[in-house]
Motif scaffolding. Sequence first.
Motif, PDB file in Angstrom:
ATOM      1  N   SER A  23      37.594  49.351  52.609  1.00  0.00           N
ATOM      2  CA  SER A  23      37.999  50.800  52.147  1.00  0.00           C
ATOM      3  C   SER A  23      37.073  50.912  50.786  1.00  0.00           C
ATOM      4  CB  SER A  23      39.623  50.636  51.868  1.00  0.00           C
ATOM      5  OG  SER A  23      39.858  49.376  51.279  1.00  0.00           O
ATOM      6  N   VAL A  24      37.998  52.064  50.048  1.00  0.00           N
ATOM      7  CA  VAL A  24      37.171  52.751  48.817  1.00  0.00           C
ATOM      8  C   VAL A  24      36.890  51.536  47.959  1.00  0.00           C
ATOM      9  CG1 VAL A  24      37.732  54.186  46.737  1.00  0.00           C
ATOM     10  CG2 VAL A  24      38.600  54.557  49.028  1.00  0.00           C
ATOM     11  N   GLY A  25      35.769  51.218  47.518  1.00  0.00           N
ATOM     12  CA  GLY A  25      35.348  50.529  46.286  1.00  0.00           C
ATOM     13  C   GLY A  25      35.033  49.013  46.774  1.00  0.00           C
ATOM     14  N   ASN A  26      35.513  48.704  47.864  1.00  0.00           N
ATOM     15  CA  ASN A  26      35.489  47.283  48.384  1.00  0.00           C
ATOM     16  C   ASN A  26      36.709  46.383  47.596  1.00  0.00           C
ATOM     17  OD1 ASN A  26      33.600  47.844  50.230  1.00  0.00           O
ATOM     18  ND2 ASN A  26      32.057  47.182  48.965  1.00  0.00           N
ATOM     19  N   VAL A  27      37.586  47.162  47.315  1.00  0.00           N
ATOM     20  CA  VAL A  27      38.752  46.490  46.582  1.00  0.00           C
ATOM     21  C   VAL A  27      39.434  45.176  47.310  1.00  0.00           C
ATOM     22  CG1 VAL A  27      40.908  46.674  45.222  1.00  0.00           C
ATOM     23  CG2 VAL A  27      38.909  48.670  44.770  1.00  0.00           C
ATOM     24  N   ALA A  28      39.632  45.562  48.503  1.00  0.00           N
ATOM     25  CA  ALA A  28      40.381  44.642  49.351  1.00  0.00           C
ATOM     26  C   ALA A  28      39.581  43.353  49.405  1.00  0.00           C
ATOM     27  CB  ALA A  28      40.507  44.989  50.612  1.00  0.00           C
ATOM     28  N   GLN A  29      37.980  43.382  49.790  1.00  0.00           N
ATOM     29  CA  GLN A  29      37.163  42.309  49.780  1.00  0.00           C
ATOM     30  C   GLN A  29      37.183  41.626  48.403  1.00  0.00           C
ATOM     31  OE1 GLN A  29      36.443  45.517  50.991  1.00  0.00           O
ATOM     32  NE2 GLN A  29      35.274  45.036  52.956  1.00  0.00           N
ATOM     33  N   LEU A  30      36.961  42.239  47.371  1.00  0.00           N
ATOM     34  CA  LEU A  30      37.003  41.654  46.108  1.00  0.00           C
ATOM     35  C   LEU A  30      38.255  40.974  45.719  1.00  0.00           C
ATOM     36  CD1 LEU A  30      35.256  44.649  44.118  1.00  0.00           C
ATOM     37  CD2 LEU A  30      34.271  42.437  44.846  1.00  0.00           C
ATOM     38  N   THR A  31      39.223  41.287  46.279  1.00  0.00           N
ATOM     39  CA  THR A  31      40.653  40.792  46.034  1.00  0.00           C
ATOM     40  C   THR A  31      40.507  39.449  46.788  1.00  0.00           C
ATOM     41  OG1 THR A  31      41.770  42.747  45.698  1.00  0.00           O
ATOM     42  CG2 THR A  31      42.937  40.986  46.327  1.00  0.00           C
ATOM     43  N   VAL A  32      40.274  39.500  48.131  1.00  0.00           N
ATOM     44  CA  VAL A  32      39.888  38.252  48.757  1.00  0.00           C
ATOM     45  C   VAL A  32      39.028  37.279  48.133  1.00  0.00           C
ATOM     46  CG1 VAL A  32      39.276  37.173  51.193  1.00  0.00           C
ATOM     47  CG2 VAL A  32      40.770  39.044  50.870  1.00  0.00           C
ATOM     48  N   ASP A  33      38.013  37.658  47.599  1.00  0.00           N
ATOM     49  CA  ASP A  33      36.831  36.787  46.702  1.00  0.00           C
ATOM     50  C   ASP A  33      37.863  36.196  45.799  1.00  0.00           C
ATOM     51  OD1 ASP A  33      34.742  37.111  48.257  1.00  0.00           O
ATOM     52  OD2 ASP A  33      34.032  38.786  47.013  1.00  0.00           O
ATOM     53  N   LEU A  34      38.548  36.909  44.989  1.00  0.00           N
ATOM     54  CA  LEU A  34      39.160  36.357  44.001  1.00  0.00           C
ATOM     55  C   LEU A  34      40.569  35.136  44.360  1.00  0.00           C
ATOM     56  CD1 LEU A  34      39.939  36.307  40.627  1.00  0.00           C
ATOM     57  CD2 LEU A  34      41.537  38.521  41.465  1.00  0.00           C
ATOM     58  N   LEU A  35      41.073  35.641  45.647  1.00  0.00           N
ATOM     59  CA  LEU A  35      41.924  34.694  45.915  1.00  0.00           C
ATOM     60  C   LEU A  35      41.289  33.390  46.523  1.00  0.00           C
ATOM     61  CD1 LEU A  35      44.230  37.055  48.102  1.00  0.00           C
ATOM     62  CD2 LEU A  35      44.927  35.652  46.239  1.00  0.00           C
ATOM     63  N   ILE A  36      40.151  33.593  47.053  1.00  0.00           N
ATOM     64  CA  ILE A  36      39.375  32.234  47.406  1.00  0.00           C
ATOM     65  C   ILE A  36      38.998  31.265  46.245  1.00  0.00           C
ATOM     66  CG2 ILE A  36      37.081  31.604  48.710  1.00  0.00           C
ATOM     67  CD1 ILE A  36      37.288  34.317  50.538  1.00  0.00           C
ATOM     68  N   SER A  37      38.590  32.114  45.247  1.00  0.00           N
ATOM     69  CA  SER A  37      38.106  31.298  44.080  1.00  0.00           C
ATOM     70  C   SER A  37      39.238  30.622  43.354  1.00  0.00           C
ATOM     71  CB  SER A  37      37.222  32.358  43.377  1.00  0.00           C
ATOM     72  OG  SER A  37      36.205  32.522  43.915  1.00  0.00           O
ATOM     73  N   SER A  38      40.259  31.489  43.172  1.00  0.00           N
ATOM     74  CA  SER A  38      41.395  31.083  42.131  1.00  0.00           C
ATOM     75  C   SER A  38      42.409  30.143  42.970  1.00  0.00           C
ATOM     76  CB  SER A  38      42.011  32.400  41.462  1.00  0.00           C
ATOM     77  OG  SER A  38      42.495  33.069  42.584  1.00  0.00           O
ATOM     78  N   CYS A  39      42.424  30.402  44.226  1.00  0.00           N
ATOM     79  CA  CYS A  39      43.634  29.388  44.882  1.00  0.00           C
ATOM     80  C   CYS A  39      43.105  28.472  45.671  1.00  0.00           C
ATOM     81  CB  CYS A  39      44.537  30.455  45.904  1.00  0.00           C
ATOM     82  SG  CYS A  39      45.397  31.687  45.066  1.00  0.00           S
ATOM     83  N   ASP A  40      41.603  28.318  45.320  1.00  0.00           N
ATOM     84  CA  ASP A  40      40.929  27.164  45.947  1.00  0.00           C
ATOM     85  C   ASP A  40      40.997  26.972  47.483  1.00  0.00           C
ATOM     86  OD1 ASP A  40      39.347  24.720  45.658  1.00  0.00           O
ATOM     87  OD2 ASP A  40      41.087  23.556  45.766  1.00  0.00           O
ATOM     88  N   LEU A  41      40.616  28.168  48.284  1.00  0.00           N
ATOM     89  CA  LEU A  41      40.738  28.247  49.603  1.00  0.00           C
ATOM     90  C   LEU A  41      39.591  27.678  50.161  1.00  0.00           C
ATOM     91  CD1 LEU A  41      42.925  30.191  48.803  1.00  0.00           C
ATOM     92  CD2 LEU A  41      42.276  31.548  51.089  1.00  0.00           C
ATOM     93  N   SER A 120      42.703  49.969  49.759  1.00  0.00           N
ATOM     94  CA  SER A 120      42.445  50.789  48.441  1.00  0.00           C
ATOM     95  C   SER A 120      42.422  52.238  48.813  1.00  0.00           C
ATOM     96  CB  SER A 120      41.661  50.145  47.746  1.00  0.00           C
ATOM     97  OG  SER A 120      40.145  50.208  48.338  1.00  0.00           O
ATOM     98  N   GLY A 121      42.610  53.121  47.748  1.00  0.00           N
ATOM     99  CA  GLY A 121      42.419  54.383  48.356  1.00  0.00           C
ATOM    100  C   GLY A 121      41.828  55.157  46.942  1.00  0.00           C
ATOM    101  N   PHE A 122      41.626  56.277  47.178  1.00  0.00           N
ATOM    102  CA  PHE A 122      41.223  57.242  46.026  1.00  0.00           C
ATOM    103  C   PHE A 122      42.474  57.756  45.169  1.00  0.00           C
ATOM    104  CE2 PHE A 122      37.968  58.248  49.201  1.00  0.00           C
ATOM    105  CZ  PHE A 122      36.818  57.943  48.316  1.00  0.00           C
TER     106      PHE A 122
END
Length: 123
Positions: A23-41, A120-122
Motif C-alpha cells: 500500500s501507500v509508501g510501503n508503510v506496512a512492509q516497513l512496519t514488518v521490517d521493524l517488527l522482525i528486527s525489534s522483536c527478534d523474529l 496504509s492510506g493517503f
Amino acid sequence: MSLINFKNNNDLSGYTLIIPSVSVGNVAQLTVDLLISSCDLKEAGTLWHPALVAAVSSDPYKFDPNGICTACEIYVNEELKLAALQIRSSLETKLMSKFFEDFTQTICNSKFKKVIILASGFD
C-alpha cells in the motif's frame, strides 16, 4: 496444499500472524521490517506461488555475505508466538485470484489464533 516451505517443521497454531498489504509508501512492509528486527523474529520459511514475481537479494537483517532473501518469507518468534510475513515483490495480475484462494487456504490450515493485516492510506 501449503504455500509455505518451512526450514523446520513449524507448528504455528496459536500464533498471531501479521501480514503487510502492499500500500501507500510501503508503510506496512516497513512496519514488518521493524517488527522482525525489534522483536527478534527469525526466518522460518519461504512462501512460494507462481503469482509471486521472483526476487532474490541479500539478507536485509544480517551482515552475512551468503545470506539471501526471497520474494516472500515468514519470520517467527516462538516465545512471543508471533509470526510475520514479509512480501518483497508484486503479484502477477492474471494469477492473483488463484494466489488469494491458495493463500487463504494455507492461512486457515495453519490455525493461527489471530491474523492482522497492516495497511496504509493517503492522508
